[in-house]
Design a protein around this motif. Structure first.
Motif, PDB file in Angstrom:
ATOM      1  N   GLY A   1      50.595 -27.213 -14.259  1.00  0.00           N
ATOM      2  CA  GLY A   1      50.406 -26.268 -13.154  1.00  0.00           C
ATOM      3  C   GLY A   1      51.231 -25.022 -13.422  1.00  0.00           C
ATOM      4  O   GLY A   1      50.719 -23.938 -13.643  1.00  0.00           O
TER       5      GLY A   1
ATOM      6  N   LEU B   1      41.837 -36.459 -10.611  1.00  0.00           N
ATOM      7  CA  LEU B   1      41.528 -35.763 -11.872  1.00  0.00           C
ATOM      8  C   LEU B   1      41.012 -36.744 -12.926  1.00  0.00           C
ATOM      9  O   LEU B   1      40.009 -36.476 -13.599  1.00  0.00           O
TER      10      LEU B   1
ATOM     11  N   VAL C   1      51.170 -31.228 -12.221  1.00  0.00           N
ATOM     12  CA  VAL C   1      51.199 -29.815 -11.788  1.00  0.00           C
ATOM     13  C   VAL C   1      52.617 -29.224 -11.901  1.00  0.00           C
ATOM     14  O   VAL C   1      52.805 -28.163 -12.483  1.00  0.00           O
TER      15      VAL C   1
ATOM     16  N   ASN D   1      43.185 -23.068  -4.561  1.00  0.00           N
ATOM     17  CA  ASN D   1      44.346 -23.768  -3.987  1.00  0.00           C
ATOM     18  C   ASN D   1      44.847 -23.105  -2.706  1.00  0.00           C
ATOM     19  O   ASN D   1      45.542 -23.731  -1.906  1.00  0.00           O
TER      20      ASN D   1
ATOM     21  N   VAL E   1      42.186 -20.968 -10.009  1.00  0.00           N
ATOM     22  CA  VAL E   1      42.937 -22.086  -9.429  1.00  0.00           C
ATOM     23  C   VAL E   1      43.722 -21.611  -8.198  1.00  0.00           C
ATOM     24  O   VAL E   1      43.698 -22.253  -7.145  1.00  0.00           O
TER      25      VAL E   1
ATOM     26  N   LEU F   1      47.968 -23.577 -15.307  1.00  0.00           N
ATOM     27  CA  LEU F   1      46.771 -23.481 -14.463  1.00  0.00           C
ATOM     28  C   LEU F   1      46.980 -22.637 -13.216  1.00  0.00           C
ATOM     29  O   LEU F   1      46.084 -21.926 -12.781  1.00  0.00           O
TER      30      LEU F   1
ATOM     31  N   GLU G   1      46.315 -36.223  -9.660  1.00  0.00           N
ATOM     32  CA  GLU G   1      45.931 -36.633 -11.010  1.00  0.00           C
ATOM     33  C   GLU G   1      45.073 -37.903 -10.985  1.00  0.00           C
ATOM     34  O   GLU G   1      44.280 -38.126 -11.898  1.00  0.00           O
TER      35      GLU G   1
ATOM     36  N   LEU H   1      41.624 -29.015  -9.919  1.00  0.00           N
ATOM     37  CA  LEU H   1      42.167 -29.155 -11.278  1.00  0.00           C
ATOM     38  C   LEU H   1      41.082 -29.632 -12.230  1.00  0.00           C
ATOM     39  O   LEU H   1      40.917 -29.107 -13.335  1.00  0.00           O
TER      40      LEU H   1
END
Ligand code: NAP
Length: 297
Positions: A104, A22, A67, A134, A130, A124, A19, A282
């Motif tokens: 998440g 992010l 997440v 990922n 995603v 997500l 984050e 993200l």
């Protein structure tokens, strides 16, 4: 070029190193970001840090939760915060129903609270975009763990990947490229055909138990009990099992231990092995979804 997010105000509540990235990326895309529960640098352009969650949620157009969302007691996943942060019913009531709430994966409590408050929860990790992106750090992280646990190289080892979904495909391809003799266990004929096309060895589920005895390395990606006690009886005690499926995994860990097989559950690999990449994934997806929201409003 105009920043894509044109001054939209969003709240980022808690999280980890992903984050932090992010927040940087959202600001770079032109968002104004209210932050709580994350040690971002105060005074950075476009970022306002709050200690009061109610203030953090004022006039926002989107909420971004960590997440993993919240735990069973309602606390946000905040590994870098100096104090715990709860997502209370009172706070949820302050979020307007048309504001998207990104997470998440919603555990049962968050899903229940969101439905009670009629919030628009966007999970997500359920989006292919995603999950596929990922799968790259997940596969790399799983291989890294295997290298640390095994006394032999991946090259030339006998590797099994159980499951051929978004994670299983990437992992199988990586193992094959590294020179592992890679077998992939799947149940759909079209998946078995694709595994053959990838020059890997397909194993239908009903033949898994009889072939697993040859494995040095087993990766499970199926979120269901597939490596049962009965199946594990066939596995060599020298083998290593890395279970990537969401908790509780697909392995009978107690039985594995009693048989002397090293078996580990490996959750959250993208955030652990490549937080910068995971944060960028993200950011890319949330930015695209916010741009679509703005175009639609
Ligand atoms: P996915 O694309 O849905 O793939 C799941 C695979 O499991 C598919 O091959 C599916 O087969 C198979 N499967 C599901 N239920 C089964 C059953 N009862 N018996 C046999 N096969 C079954 O999921 P994914 O994105 O690859 O993720 C897989 C798991 O890993 C999830 O639990 C996810 O939360 C977790 N994950 C963990 C990490 C980590 O860091 N550890 C990272 C990413 C994902 P069909 O196609 O035939 O249905």
């Amino acid at each position: 070029m105009q920043p894509e997010l044109g001054g939209i105000q969003v709240a980022v509540m808690g999280g980890d190193a992903r984050e932090l990235i992010l927040v940087e990326e959202l600001v770079a895309s032109g968002a104004r970001v209210n932050v709580i529960g994350l040690p971002v640098k105060s005074g950075a352009d476009g970022v306002v840090i709050y200690r009061d969650p109610t203030e953090c949620l004022m006039d926002i157009k989107a909420v971004i939760l960590p997440v993993p969302g919240i735990n069973e007691k309602g606390f946000l996943y905040c590994t870098l915060a100096d104090q715990p942060l709860a997502l209370t019913e009172e706070l949820m009531a302050k979020i307007p129903a048309d504001v998207p709430v990104f997470v998440g994966m919603a555990r049962p409590l968050l899903a229940q609270m969101a439905s009670q408050h009629r919030l628009r929860l966007i999970e997500l990790m359920k989006l292919d975009e995603v999950a596929i992106l990922n799968s790259i750090p997940s596969a790399e992280g799983a291989v890294q763990m295997a290298m640390e646990m095994l006394p032999i190289t991946i090259h030339g080892s006998s590797a099994f990947v159980v499951g051929f979904g978004r994670t299983g495909i990437t992992l199988a391809r990586l193992l094959g490229a590294m020179g592992a003799r890679t077998r992939v266990v799947a149940r759909k004929p079209e998946h078995l055909a694709r595994i053959t096309e990838m020059n890997l060895v397909p194993v239908p589920f009903h033949h898994m138990a009889e072939t697993l005895g040859e494995a040095d390395l087993i990766f499970n990606t199926v979120p269901a009990p597939v490596l049962t006690g009965e199946v594990l009886e066939k596995v060599s005690p020298e083998a290593v099992i890395i279970d990537l499926a969401s908790a509780p995994g697909g392995t009978d860990f107690r039985k594995a231990e009693s048989l002397g097989i090293k078996a580990v559950l490996a959750p959250g690999l993208p955030g652990k092995v490549a937080p910068k990449t995971a944060g960028r994934v993200l950011a890319r997806v949330i930015t695209r979804l916010l741009v679509e929201e703005m175009a639609g409003s």
